[in-house]
Design a protein around this motif. Structure first.
Motif, PDB file in Angstrom:
ATOM      1  N   ALA B 588       0.857  -1.190   0.000  1.00  0.00           N
ATOM      2  CA  ALA B 588       0.000   0.000   0.000  1.00  0.00           C
ATOM      3  C   ALA B 588       0.886   1.231   0.000  1.00  0.00           C
ATOM      4  O   ALA B 588       1.840   1.310   0.761  1.00  0.00           O
ATOM      5  N   VAL B 599       3.841   0.570   2.726  1.00  0.00           N
ATOM      6  CA  VAL B 599       3.876  -0.570   3.634  1.00  0.00           C
ATOM      7  C   VAL B 599       3.748  -1.824   2.789  1.00  0.00           C
ATOM      8  O   VAL B 599       2.891  -1.905   1.916  1.00  0.00           O
ATOM      9  N   PRO B 601       3.512  -5.643   3.733  1.00  0.00           N
ATOM     10  CA  PRO B 601       3.534  -6.867   4.533  1.00  0.00           C
ATOM     11  C   PRO B 601       3.442  -8.117   3.661  1.00  0.00           C
ATOM     12  O   PRO B 601       2.939  -8.053   2.530  1.00  0.00           O
ATOM     13  N   PHE B 639       6.481 -14.491   8.144  1.00  0.00           N
ATOM     14  CA  PHE B 639       5.783 -13.262   7.790  1.00  0.00           C
ATOM     15  C   PHE B 639       6.659 -12.075   8.138  1.00  0.00           C
ATOM     16  O   PHE B 639       7.659 -12.217   8.853  1.00  0.00           O
ATOM     17  N   LEU B 643       8.664  -1.177   5.575  1.00  0.00           N
ATOM     18  CA  LEU B 643       7.983   0.110   5.692  1.00  0.00           C
ATOM     19  C   LEU B 643       8.919   1.177   5.126  1.00  0.00           C
ATOM     20  O   LEU B 643      10.102   1.201   5.439  1.00  0.00           O
ATOM     21  N   TYR B 661      11.139  -6.079   8.843  1.00  0.00           N
ATOM     22  CA  TYR B 661      10.930  -7.030   9.925  1.00  0.00           C
ATOM     23  C   TYR B 661      10.647  -8.387   9.303  1.00  0.00           C
ATOM     24  O   TYR B 661       9.980  -8.485   8.272  1.00  0.00           O
ATOM     25  N   TYR B 663       9.846 -12.623  10.475  1.00  0.00           N
ATOM     26  CA  TYR B 663       9.717 -13.681  11.472  1.00  0.00           C
ATOM     27  C   TYR B 663       9.595 -15.009  10.742  1.00  0.00           C
ATOM     28  O   TYR B 663       8.838 -15.125   9.779  1.00  0.00           O
ATOM     29  N   TYR B 674      12.031 -23.556  16.054  1.00  0.00           N
ATOM     30  CA  TYR B 674      13.191 -22.717  15.744  1.00  0.00           C
ATOM     31  C   TYR B 674      12.932 -21.909  14.477  1.00  0.00           C
ATOM     32  O   TYR B 674      12.063 -22.238  13.675  1.00  0.00           O
ATOM     33  N   ASN B 714      18.401 -12.779  18.465  1.00  0.00           N
ATOM     34  CA  ASN B 714      18.505 -13.833  19.474  1.00  0.00           C
ATOM     35  C   ASN B 714      17.686 -15.053  19.101  1.00  0.00           C
ATOM     36  O   ASN B 714      17.702 -16.064  19.789  1.00  0.00           O
ATOM     37  N   ASN B 715      16.948 -14.906  18.000  1.00  0.00           N
ATOM     38  CA  ASN B 715      16.128 -16.013  17.528  1.00  0.00           C
ATOM     39  C   ASN B 715      16.983 -16.811  16.550  1.00  0.00           C
ATOM     40  O   ASN B 715      17.104 -16.444  15.383  1.00  0.00           O
ATOM     41  N   ILE B 716      17.634 -17.852  17.045  1.00  0.00           N
ATOM     42  CA  ILE B 716      18.606 -18.565  16.219  1.00  0.00           C
ATOM     43  C   ILE B 716      18.316 -20.053  16.192  1.00  0.00           C
ATOM     44  O   ILE B 716      17.487 -20.559  16.947  1.00  0.00           O
ATOM     45  N   VAL B 717      19.006 -20.730  15.306  1.00  0.00           N
ATOM     46  CA  VAL B 717      18.849 -22.169  15.130  1.00  0.00           C
ATOM     47  C   VAL B 717      20.258 -22.743  14.971  1.00  0.00           C
ATOM     48  O   VAL B 717      21.136 -22.053  14.449  1.00  0.00           O
ATOM     49  N   LYS B 722      24.021 -16.102  18.515  1.00  0.00           N
ATOM     50  CA  LYS B 722      23.268 -14.863  18.687  1.00  0.00           C
ATOM     51  C   LYS B 722      24.133 -13.680  18.267  1.00  0.00           C
ATOM     52  O   LYS B 722      25.344 -13.692  18.466  1.00  0.00           O
TER      53      LYS B 722
END
Lengths: 160, 794
Positions: B588, B599, B601, B639, B643, B661, B663, B674, B714-717, B722
């Motif tokens: 948009a 934006v 998403p 997802f 922006l 961003y 995730y 994970y 910090n979201n690692i596999v 990290k």
């Protein structure tokens, strides 16, 4: 303006979604800790700069631990006559001069750890053949935990 | 006109811009000098200033490829309609007739999330490679080993999940590897389209996460003979380089030639000591030992053009030789002769790589009535060699046998030959713009060297697609596309050249391990997409839902060897299914007064993402004691979005925020819960640009500050680490001025102003803790020249 409102709503929705996602990460704490190897404990053997003797057996004592559950251990002994170095320890050992291998000692061994252990001591009897080249060697230890995190240690040792 | 007058005292100024052939010119920059009002662009080159109080104004219209237009306008008591004819600017090296869509228009008519950058952007943000120059765009990152070698990462996905198209043909190198770059010369790049999101229906397998489309350069204008020279210097790795371009065209025939040369030393990081695993490495004067390199690229093109038909041949050869950080070949710590390496920061010693990429492409276009036929045929050879001193890993003999036919220094080599063919027809039928076509590709891949990672293989693929764009009304476009693909892969068997000891029933025998079996697999796939664009004067909306896919690559199917770069034993899985992805994308855009807000998403679901899973096991025989990494498939949910906010405070001052961003979460399998590896942390880039106007003899002067704030990851596999958050500042400045009627372009950049020490989560070297490049001053000068006095000059 109606259009602006739509965009605002969209932005806010995304923001909230991002926040929720950001928070939900913390809820089910995943294991992100690496297992550990204690190569300096008094019972641990070999240690950095240890010496082994050809034609003799020794017992490798490897202390490993994990916050959740250990996976397996692997040990690898290979020559360092060319000083390629895999040592992870701060202390340097006295190295012999660089030389060409003739019949270097080579050992690769995977050692499973029984399920459900948070700490474990590997006791593995290793025979050092009498006809191998003496000199500088590396003693590599790898340990995994159940999730697949791996830690390595590389020790410089000598075989006489 | 569908606009109404809001206030009786205010009046409209309606400007209709056409070219000298009476064709409308959309996408021009139309402004009133010293006024901040922005016109509303309607279709067909119409620009409307809606609410003008009576008074005197100076109208200014500019458009790339045209001479700019200025006129005094007086608004009194009625609306004004003003037709304006723009005349082509013959100095500009650009074929304006062929390019009938402007960037704004193309974005509005594209269903996918599209970013378009021109060579201006690349000059301004010049990085070590094309991909690094594009990294400023939100959602685009790179994965690589330092400033010279990097590959694209779109919304956290890269390697074989992003397709690179060069001059109409899919670029085929060793996409799977992180330690070598993309063999594309950024100086030969005039325009790049970046498609974020699943685009398999348009680009075939591999475009599951997006596509980088390096467009053919614009053709020289008729009756020209000139060129330009680019000079580049960088302080961090003492790079010097040049790119010389020559073009010439009669009315219907043209030719271009370009040579690019770059030579650079070891790059420097803000650290005296780094830890490769736990092994401390002291750096001499902050140099990352042996990361020097050189690059030599040649390009030729020649072709014929008339009103209906155009055929162009592109021949190029890119060559690079670059060193690997000597203290860690891959991730493996090594003791090196520091004195030998530190003697010079410019020498390239072992380990190093040489990559040569040759391309021959023909692109032909034919216009017949309402058809536009397009044909692309290409041949490419990618030859990559990695040289290293022989190191006996695992059960390899301590001394390299003299009987071996593989040279002792050749650790690995990949030789890839690819033939490609695309045929497409674009047909205009009333409200429909229909495209249909076929793509075919034949590949042969052979390997060499004493180390084994990926087997040799042959691959054939074929695809057919149909795509309909419906102009429902002047605000709404609908899109629908369906594609069918078939591919066949034949992996050749590989057996170790050295024996390994097999322990069975207490007895040890020596066997030569078969690393890859003879595997044949065929894959079929149907993908598709539907989309909508809705454009109003101040609002653009687009949405797209589609299914994409990716055929498993030879490494995923047939790997069975130790990757000493990772200390991993990688085990392929010959029964993997093609990876599928379902994606929903929305974009948009709001233009209002001084604001532009975008934006984008997205939401993405993979029912069977192919993933290299680090297990808890070690394997002594096949894996020489290394940790077993096996290819598996798992459900993955992703997802995120980008922006972009731009505020044009004044004519000469703007502020911008670019944020992203992402995730990702694995919903099944061994690593359930994970994320996926190399997931970029959230980041935001804040920019302030001052572009003074009326500074003749200087034009398009800018001073710009980029401040990028990156959050911690910090979201690692496994096997990641990290990564802490960081902030880095870059400064850009530049200007243009005329020397003998030629516009010289000067660009300066100060990257990493504060010499910040930080780790990049998507760097291959992240695992061994190597910080990113330190402070770097980049200077680039582009000087055009002209051999012909153009007769059309007025």
């Amino acid at each position: 303006m109606k259009q602006v409102k739509i965009l605002k709503t969209l932005c806010i929705t995304i923001g909230i979604a991002a926040l929720i996602a950001g928070c939900s990460k913390d809820k089910d704490a995943k294991d992100t800790e690496y297992p550990t190897i204690d190569v300096t404990a008094s019972v641990a053997f070999p240690k950095q700069c240890s010496e082994l003797t050809r034609g003799q057996k020794f017992t490798a004592k490897i202390l490993v631990a994990d916050n959740a559950e250990l996976g397996s251990v692997s040990i690898d002994v290979h020559h360092n006559f060319d000083h390629h170095s895999h040592s992870t320890e701060v202390t340097e050992c006295n190295m012999a001069a660089v030389k060409t291998p003739v019949k270097p000692f080579l050992l690769v061994k995977s050692i499973p750890i029984p399920a459900g252990n948070k700490s474990y001591t590997v006791s593995e009897q290793i025979n050092v053949p009498s006809d191998i080249d003496p000199g500088d060697y590396h003693f590599m230890i790898r340990v995994t935990d159940k999730e697949g995190w791996q830690t390595m240690k590389g020790l410089s040792i000598k075989i006489k | 006109m569908f606009y109404c007058i809001a206030n009786a005292k205010l009046h409209q100024l309606i400007v209709t811009v056409i070219d000298d052939q009476n064709k409308p010119v959309p996408g021009a920059s139309v402004s009133l000098e010293k006024h901040e009002m922005v016109p509303v662009a309607a279709p067909d080159g119409v620009y409307v200033f809606k609410e003008l109080p009576p008074g005197d104004y100076r109208l200014h219209i500019s458009m790339t490829g045209y001479k700019s237009f200025r006129k005094k306008i007086t608004v009194t008591d009625h609306d004004i309609s003003l037709p304006v004819t723009l005349h082509p600017d013959v100095h500009v090296f650009q074929e304006v007739v062929v390019q009938n869509h402007t960037i704004g228009q193309r974005k509005k008519e594209e269903q996918l999330n599209l970013e378009i950058v021109k060579s201006d952007f690349i000059q301004k943000n010049l990085g070590g490679s094309l991909m690094q120059s594009l990294e400023r765009l939100p959602g685009v990152k790179t994965i690589g080993i330092g400033p010279g070698q990097s590959k694209p990462l779109i919304r956290g996905m890269g390697f074989n999940r992003v397709v690179v198209i060069d001059r109409g043909i899919k670029h085929e190198g060793q996409q799977w590897g992180a330690d070598h770059g993309l063999e594309i010369d950024q100086f030969a790049t005039e325009e790049v389209e970046i498609i974020k999101g699943a685009a398999s229906f348009a680009y075939g397998s591999d475009a599951i996460a997006g596509a980088i489309n390096v467009k053919s350069p614009a053709l020289p204008a008729a009756n020209t003979f000139g060129g330009d020279i680019n000079l580049i210097g960088k302080t961090n790795n003492a790079l010097y380089g040049t790119s010389l371009n020559i073009y010439g065209r009669t009315k219907k025939w043209f030719g271009t030639g370009r040579v690019t040369l770059q030579d650079y030393g070891d790059y420097r990081v803000p650290a005296n000591r780094v830890y490769v695993y736990d092994y401390p490495v002291d750096l001499h004067n902050n140099y990352l030992r042996n990361t020097a390199g050189q690059e030599a690229n040649l390009h030729f093109s020649t072709g014929y053009i008339n009103k209906q038909f155009r055929s162009v041949f592109y021949i190029s050869n890119t060559y690079s030789k670059s060193g690997f950080f000597a203290n860690a070949h891959g991730l493996e710590p090594r003791n090196v002769d520091a004195a030998m390496h530190d003697r010079s920061s410019r020498d390239i010693l072992m380990p190093y790589q040489e990559v040569n990429h040759f391309k021959l492409i023909n692109r032909s276009h034919l216009r017949l009535n309402n058809h536009a036929l397009e044909l692309e045929a290409g041949y490419q050879n990618n030859f990559r060699e990695e040289y290293n001193r022989y190191v006996n890993h695992g059960f390899m003999p301590a001394i390299y046998p003299g009987t071996m036919s593989i040279p002792i220094g050749l650790e690995r080599a990949f030789n890839k030959n690819v033939y490609s063919l695309n045929i497409k027809d674009q047909l205009k039928l009333n409200r429909h713009e229909l495209q249909f076509g076929i793509n075919g590709e034949i590949q042969s891949n052979t390997i060499n060297g004493w180390s084994f990672l990926v087997p040799s293989f042959d691959q054939k693929s074929f695809g057919a697609f149909i795509y309909d764009k419906i102009f429902l009304n002047n605000r709404t476009l609908l899109h629908g596309a369906v594609r069918y693909d078939h591919s066949h892969i034949h992996i050749h068997s590989y057996t170790d050249w050295f024996p390994s000891p097999l322990e069975q029933n207490g007895e040890t025998s020596e066997i030569h391990i078969e690393r890859a079996g003879d595997i044949k697999r065929s894959f079929n796939s149907v993908t598709g997409s539907i989309g909508i664009n809705y454009n109003r004067a101040q609002i653009e909306l687009k949405a797209n839902a589609g299914k994409s896919y990716r055929v498993p690559i030879a490494k995923e199917l047939g790997a069975n060897g130790v990757n000493y770069h990772y200390f991993s034993y990688e085990r392929g899985n010959a029964s993997l299914n093609p990876e599928e992805s379902y994606q929903l994308d929305v974009t948009a855009v709001l233009h209002k007064n001084k604001w532009r807000i975008q934006v984008s998403p997205f939401f993405n679901y993979f029912p069977n993402y192919i993933y290299l899973n680090p297990t808890a096991q070690h394997d002594y025989l096949y894996g020489a004691g290394n940790q077993v990494f096996e290819y598996t498939q798992s459900k993955v949910l992703r997802f995120g979005g980008e922006l972009q906010v731009k505020y044009q405070a004044r004519e000469n001052l703007s502020a911008e925020i670019l944020a992203e961003y992402l995730y990702a979460e694995q919903l099944s399998g061994n690593k359930r819960g994970y994320t996926l590896p190399f997931s970029p942390p959230p980041s935001a880039l804040l920019n302030l640009t001052y572009g003074p106007v009326h500074t003749e003899p200087f034009h398009r002067t800018y001073f710009s500050v980029d401040y990028r704030i990156t959050a911690a990851q910090n979201n690692i596999v496994p096997p990641e680490k990290k990564t802490a958050g960081y902030a880095v500042m870059n400064i850009q400045a530049g200007s243009r001025f005329n020397i003998q009627k030629q516009q010289v372009q000067l660009s300066l950049q100060l990257q990493n102003v504060f010499n910040t020490r930080y780790l990049n989560h998507t760097s291959f070297y992240r695992l061994i803790g190597l910080p990113e490049q330190g402070r770097n001053l980049v200077l680039s000068v582009k000087v055009p020249f002209n051999f012909l006095k153009n007769k059309q000059e007025i």
